[in-house]
Design a protein around this motif. Structure first.
Motif, mmCIF file in Angstrom:
data_model
loop_
_atom_site.group_PDB
_atom_site.id
_atom_site.type_symbol
_atom_site.label_atom_id
_atom_site.label_comp_id
_atom_site.label_asym_id
_atom_site.label_seq_id
_atom_site.Cartn_x
_atom_site.Cartn_y
_atom_site.Cartn_z
ATOM 1 N N LEU A 159 22.809 -16.035 -30.307
ATOM 2 C CA LEU A 159 22.031 -15.901 -29.078
ATOM 3 C C LEU A 159 22.793 -16.473 -27.886
ATOM 4 O O LEU A 159 22.731 -15.932 -26.774
ATOM 5 C CB LEU A 159 20.688 -16.614 -29.231
ATOM 6 N N TYR A 160 23.508 -17.569 -28.132
ATOM 7 C CA TYR A 160 24.313 -18.179 -27.074
ATOM 8 C C TYR A 160 25.378 -17.199 -26.569
ATOM 9 O O TYR A 160 25.516 -16.985 -25.361
ATOM 10 C CB TYR A 160 24.969 -19.453 -27.604
ATOM 11 N N GLY A 170 20.605 -21.659 -17.527
ATOM 12 C CA GLY A 170 20.386 -23.064 -17.828
ATOM 13 C C GLY A 170 20.412 -23.330 -19.316
ATOM 14 O O GLY A 170 20.994 -24.325 -19.776
ATOM 15 N N THR A 171 19.815 -22.430 -20.091
ATOM 16 C CA THR A 171 19.766 -22.608 -21.547
ATOM 17 C C THR A 171 21.147 -22.546 -22.170
ATOM 18 O O THR A 171 21.518 -23.414 -22.979
ATOM 19 C CB THR A 171 18.858 -21.545 -22.181
ATOM 20 N N ILE A 172 21.940 -21.537 -21.803
ATOM 21 C CA ILE A 172 23.248 -21.403 -22.462
ATOM 22 C C ILE A 172 24.204 -22.514 -22.038
ATOM 23 O O ILE A 172 25.010 -22.985 -22.850
ATOM 24 C CB ILE A 172 23.884 -20.010 -22.211
ATOM 25 N N ASN A 173 24.112 -22.975 -20.803
ATOM 26 C CA ASN A 173 25.002 -24.057 -20.385
ATOM 27 C C ASN A 173 24.593 -25.388 -21.006
ATOM 28 O O ASN A 173 25.445 -26.188 -21.386
ATOM 29 C CB ASN A 173 25.052 -24.146 -18.859
ATOM 30 N N GLY A 174 23.293 -25.629 -21.125
ATOM 31 C CA GLY A 174 22.846 -26.835 -21.803
ATOM 32 C C GLY A 174 23.227 -26.830 -23.271
ATOM 33 O O GLY A 174 23.665 -27.851 -23.824
ATOM 34 N N PHE A 175 23.063 -25.681 -23.919
ATOM 35 C CA PHE A 175 23.429 -25.545 -25.329
ATOM 36 C C PHE A 175 24.936 -25.690 -25.518
ATOM 37 O O PHE A 175 25.408 -26.281 -26.505
ATOM 38 C CB PHE A 175 22.963 -24.181 -25.840
#
Length: 253
Positions: free
Chosen positions: A6-7, A122-127
């Motif tokens: 997903l990333y 935001g989700t992919i950079n945090g992950f």
């Protein structure tokens, strides 16, 4: 699909969005409130509210994705968390509070698109920094870390200074537009956009992640055409606009 899958899909989605956004914004000027506002784009929101709504998912989703990562308690990932939140907490809460100009409104459509983008980005950079990347102590000696961090902070400072210059063109209650001067406005029409492009390029170098690269590419694809639109608008509105000033890159473009 595994989280890593997903990333990667999210990173490619951001790059695909950039590939569409870049040529589209040379054809259609983004109708955000202010000088480029115009009817025909559907319902609108008060500009300050719209800004908070579209930016808020980025710091929230980054923090949530980061917190579940295996490296979330390590020093360098926490440092990158701090950099990201430094930018987005300012853009989400401080920037709209400082906005001047009563009655400004933003079209609902672009706010929704930015809202969705910021959830994914935001989700992919945090992950990426909390889970995917592994930063040992050796990363502190890597030139990419120092160069990237320096670029991020320089771009952040340029962005803040340019925004403050633009706000200072009007006294409270005034309307209308003036030619900005000073700082990077001596050379380009949109130093706030230049600063943000430099900022996220630095982020991509310092974090050295696929998500960081995708975000830097999108930032350029989104802001470079808008800088050209701003430059053209200034030239049309002000016959005495400085001829030596470029749109985005001093002395070049």
């Amino acid at each position: 699909m595994a989280l890593e899958g997903l990333y990667v899909a999210g990173c490619w989605a951001i790059l695909a969005f950039a590939a569409v956004t870049f040529p589209m914004l040379f054809w259609v000027t983004a109708p955000y409130g202010g000088r480029h506002a115009r009817p025909g784009w559907g319902p609108t929101l008060p500009a300050k509210l719209g800004w908070v709504v579209m930016e808020l998912p980025s710091p929230l989703c980054f923090a949530l994705a980061f917190a579940r990562g295996d490296h979330a308690g390590e020093a360098l990932p926490l440092f990158f968390l701090g950099l990201y939140q430094l930018h987005y907490l300012q853009r989400t809460f401080v920037f709209p509070l400082l906005m001047r100009g009563r009655g400004k409104r933003n079209p609902f459509g672009p706010v929704v698109m930015a809202f969705v983008f910021n959830i994914v980005n935001g989700t992919i950079n945090g992950f990426a920094v909390g889970e995917i990347a592994t930063y040992g102590s050796a990363w502190l000696a890597d030139p990419r870390f120092w160069i990237g961090t320096a670029l991020f902070l320089a771009g952040y400072a340029a962005n803040l200074h340019s925004d403050a210059t633009l706000r200072g063109l009007r006294k409270p209650g005034e309307s209308g537009y003036r030619i900005p001067h000073g700082g990077l406005f001596r050379w380009v029409s949109s130093p706030n956009y230049l600063g943000e492009i430099v900022e996220w390029t630095g982020w991509a170098i310092a974090t050295w992640t696929f998500a960081g690269l995708a975000f830097a590419v999108f930032t350029f694809a989104n802001l470079a055409p808008r800088a050209v639109s701003n430059h053209r608008w200034y030239q049309q509105e002000f016959p005495d606009y400085p001829k030596e000033r470029c749109a985005l890159v001093p002395g070049i473009w």
